[in-house]
Design an enzyme around this catalytic site. Sequence first.
Site, PDB file in Angstrom:
ATOM      1  N   LYS A 116       0.808  -1.219   0.000  1.00 46.66           N
ATOM      2  CA  LYS A 116       0.000   0.000   0.000  1.00 46.66           C
ATOM      3  C   LYS A 116       0.849   1.280   0.000  1.00 46.66           C
ATOM      4  CE  LYS A 116      -4.091  -0.295   1.950  1.00 46.66           C
ATOM      5  NZ  LYS A 116      -5.137  -0.867   1.118  1.00 46.66           N
ATOM      6  N   TYR A 202      -8.711  11.351   7.182  1.00 42.01           N
ATOM      7  CA  TYR A 202      -9.915  10.522   7.149  1.00 42.01           C
ATOM      8  C   TYR A 202     -11.018  11.313   6.458  1.00 42.01           C
ATOM      9  CZ  TYR A 202     -13.886   7.737   8.650  1.00 42.01           C
ATOM     10  OH  TYR A 202     -15.021   6.969   8.667  1.00 42.01           O
ATOM     11  N   LYS A 237     -17.936  -4.909  -1.137  1.00 36.81           N
ATOM     12  CA  LYS A 237     -18.919  -4.315  -2.050  1.00 36.81           C
ATOM     13  C   LYS A 237     -20.152  -5.206  -2.151  1.00 36.81           C
ATOM     14  CE  LYS A 237     -14.990  -2.448  -4.447  1.00 36.81           C
ATOM     15  NZ  LYS A 237     -13.978  -2.770  -5.462  1.00 36.81           N
ATOM     16  N   GLU A 275      -8.751   2.466  -7.742  1.00 38.64           N
ATOM     17  CA  GLU A 275      -9.822   2.805  -6.803  1.00 38.64           C
ATOM     18  C   GLU A 275      -9.564   4.161  -6.146  1.00 38.64           C
ATOM     19  OE1 GLU A 275     -11.465  -1.572  -5.595  1.00 38.64           O
ATOM     20  OE2 GLU A 275     -10.281  -0.542  -4.070  1.00 38.64           O
ATOM     21  N   GLU A 287      -6.244   2.509  -3.834  1.00 34.64           N
ATOM     22  CA  GLU A 287      -5.419   1.366  -4.241  1.00 34.64           C
ATOM     23  C   GLU A 287      -5.691   1.010  -5.683  1.00 34.64           C
ATOM     24  OE1 GLU A 287      -6.107  -2.425  -2.347  1.00 34.64           O
ATOM     25  OE2 GLU A 287      -8.268  -2.174  -2.314  1.00 34.64           O
ATOM     26  N   ASN A 289      -6.114  -2.451  -8.135  1.00 40.88           N
ATOM     27  CA  ASN A 289      -6.205  -3.903  -8.238  1.00 40.88           C
ATOM     28  C   ASN A 289      -5.734  -4.317  -9.620  1.00 40.88           C
ATOM     29  OD1 ASN A 289      -7.255  -4.344  -5.642  1.00 40.88           O
ATOM     30  ND2 ASN A 289      -9.268  -3.696  -6.340  1.00 40.88           N
ATOM     31  N   ARG A 291      -5.972  -6.820 -11.623  1.00 40.83           N
ATOM     32  CA  ARG A 291      -6.681  -8.027 -12.067  1.00 40.83           C
ATOM     33  C   ARG A 291      -8.088  -7.643 -12.523  1.00 40.83           C
ATOM     34  NH1 ARG A 291     -10.326  -8.057  -7.959  1.00 40.83           N
ATOM     35  NH2 ARG A 291      -9.542  -7.358  -5.961  1.00 40.83           N
ATOM     36  N   ARG A 337     -24.572  -8.448  -5.731  1.00 40.11           N
ATOM     37  CA  ARG A 337     -23.881  -9.700  -5.386  1.00 40.11           C
ATOM     38  C   ARG A 337     -24.808 -10.525  -4.500  1.00 40.11           C
ATOM     39  NH1 ARG A 337     -17.511  -8.520  -4.180  1.00 40.11           N
ATOM     40  NH2 ARG A 337     -17.267  -6.741  -5.574  1.00 40.11           N
TER      41      ARG A 337
HETATM   42  P1  ADP Z   1      -8.085  -2.443   2.181  1.00 41.98           P
HETATM   43  O1  ADP Z   1      -6.992  -2.783   1.221  1.00 41.98           O
HETATM   44  O2  ADP Z   1      -7.813  -2.902   3.589  1.00 41.98           O
HETATM   45  O3  ADP Z   1      -9.447  -2.835   1.698  1.00 41.98           O
HETATM   46  P2  ADP Z   1      -8.403   0.325   1.299  1.00 41.98           P
HETATM   47  O4  ADP Z   1      -7.305   1.314   1.327  1.00 41.98           O
HETATM   48  O5  ADP Z   1      -8.825  -0.213  -0.022  1.00 41.98           O
HETATM   49  O6  ADP Z   1      -8.043  -0.853   2.316  1.00 41.98           O
HETATM   50  O7  ADP Z   1      -9.657   0.945   2.015  1.00 41.98           O
HETATM   51  C1  ADP Z   1     -10.778   0.184   2.310  1.00 41.98           C
HETATM   52  C2  ADP Z   1     -11.928   1.079   2.652  1.00 41.98           C
HETATM   53  O8  ADP Z   1     -11.637   1.881   3.808  1.00 41.98           O
HETATM   54  C3  ADP Z   1     -12.295   2.087   1.583  1.00 41.98           C
HETATM   55  O9  ADP Z   1     -13.162   1.539   0.603  1.00 41.98           O
HETATM   56  C4  ADP Z   1     -12.982   3.156   2.406  1.00 41.98           C
HETATM   57  O10 ADP Z   1     -14.287   2.710   2.724  1.00 41.98           O
HETATM   58  C5  ADP Z   1     -12.178   3.173   3.680  1.00 41.98           C
HETATM   59  N1  ADP Z   1     -11.062   4.163   3.623  1.00 41.98           N
HETATM   60  C6  ADP Z   1      -9.809   3.958   3.181  1.00 41.98           C
HETATM   61  N2  ADP Z   1      -9.071   5.092   3.245  1.00 41.98           N
HETATM   62  C7  ADP Z   1      -9.880   6.037   3.744  1.00 41.98           C
HETATM   63  C8  ADP Z   1      -9.711   7.455   4.077  1.00 41.98           C
HETATM   64  N3  ADP Z   1      -8.566   8.080   3.897  1.00 41.98           N
HETATM   65  N4  ADP Z   1     -10.785   8.086   4.585  1.00 41.98           N
HETATM   66  C9  ADP Z   1     -11.973   7.446   4.779  1.00 41.98           C
HETATM   67  N5  ADP Z   1     -12.187   6.167   4.511  1.00 41.98           N
HETATM   68  C10 ADP Z   1     -11.165   5.453   4.003  1.00 41.98           C
END
Ligand code: ADP
Length: 449
Positions: A116, A202, A237, A275, A287, A289, A291, A337
């Site tokens: 990450k 956040y 999701k 994303e 992030e 993905n 794939r 889903r």
């Molecule tokens: P993971 O790889 O653990 O799924 P992600 O970075 O994709 O982590 O984040 C997962 C979820 O967490 C996001 O879809 C969102 O709902 C929440 N999230 C992540 N970063 C933030 C942020 N900076 N502020 C608010 N929510 C966040």
Amino acid sequence: MFSKVLIANRGEIALRVLRACKELGIATVAVHSTADTDAMHVRLADESVCIGPPQASESYLNIPSIVAACEITGADAVHPGYGFLSENARFAEILAAHNIVFIGPTAEQIRVMGDKIEAKRAAEALGLPVVPGSKGAVRDELELKRVAAEVGYPVLIKASAGGGGRGMTVAHSEAEVVQAASRARAEAKAAFGNDEVYLERYLKTPRHIEIQVLGDGKGDAVAIGERDCSLQRRHQKVWEEARSPALNDEERERIYAVCANAMKGMSYRGAGTIEFLYDEGEFFFIEMNTRLQVEHPVTEMITGIDLVHAQLRVAAGGGLGVRQEDIRFQGHAIECRINAEHPETFMPSPGTITHYHPPGGLGVRVDSAAYQGYRIPSHYDSMIGKLIVHGNTRAECLMRLRRSLDEFVVDGVHSTLPLFRRLIHHPDIAAGAYDIHWLENFLATKEAA
Ligand code: ADP
């Protein structure tokens, strides 16, 4: 093009890939565990190989068994689907060492996007907007407090090895931040064996909006529209749609161009998804993905582009097959889903499907490997299938979805169908007015019961 593709997956996605191969005249090899002997992907493939016992670690994640299955059957490429080995850089390397094509990006691209902190650094360098936060890992309390004060509270502490939403902790003030960080570290250590954490702002009520991309591995790439996946439960999701009800065309064009350029910049190969969280008109990378995604069909429904055909073409060195200016979006698509879970407690409900009737008709697609008499094994995810509906407008799509949900019969196990039947009547859903917290809030109220 390839002459024989081994599909290193199971369930609906194995079937999805198999269908694309059949259309292109490519022979297919299914692999399966002993729990999946009767599975639909095994029945429909030209050949099948049993690769081990039910536990995924001994079968669908068992690299030596899968490589051996390639050698025995003479497969020249492997499609990994999603989950399992699809984002395993080592697997891609091992296949390459055996002269077998991994249908996906390079091992290096998988590796960068799999970490990450690395991914965020790479994204920023490629011109993608990122959430303001620490530059890499935070080392100590002093740095933690300093960066948190800079980006402003509330802040989110995330594990660099994170996944599935684990190791994430919110801190609302300096009084909370040190404790929150140690909690995140402990959780990350337990879940991933790595306690490295980083910090970012956040975002309070964002939407999850992701961009489908496709690169040829030689510096050309396109962005194939967005999907809105804000309706989530525990970061999983539940409902996805294309395009997003929240964006205007100017915002779309802008983010598509930024994403296509980023993919060109890294010579990305294959299909991928970038994303973002979208908040008050701004996109923030979370992030990538590397794939095919579960929700890829909504993009296919509004563009007419078969993303698995595209993956196969690119992997075989055949190019993108589409130019950015030729990509057109027609109508609206929504995916639900449908899981074998209790619709209120979400407890998994494996067992035998005693009666199965999927909906049909214009604009209705069901991607599923289920059938009447099928026994859903308890060893894997609980998905029964995906209901994907297309309409000329979002309103028509919702109307058709309501009718399709009414028609869908799955007996013998619990399913999440009743949840969707409630969601579809909610005015916020009709209006497309929801953020990433909407579903959790809905489930916490009596409305959901
Ligand atoms: P993971 O790889 O653990 O799924 P992600 O970075 O994709 O982590 O984040 C997962 C979820 O967490 C996001 O879809 C969102 O709902 C929440 N999230 C992540 N970063 C933030 C942020 N900076 N502020 C608010 N929510 C966040």
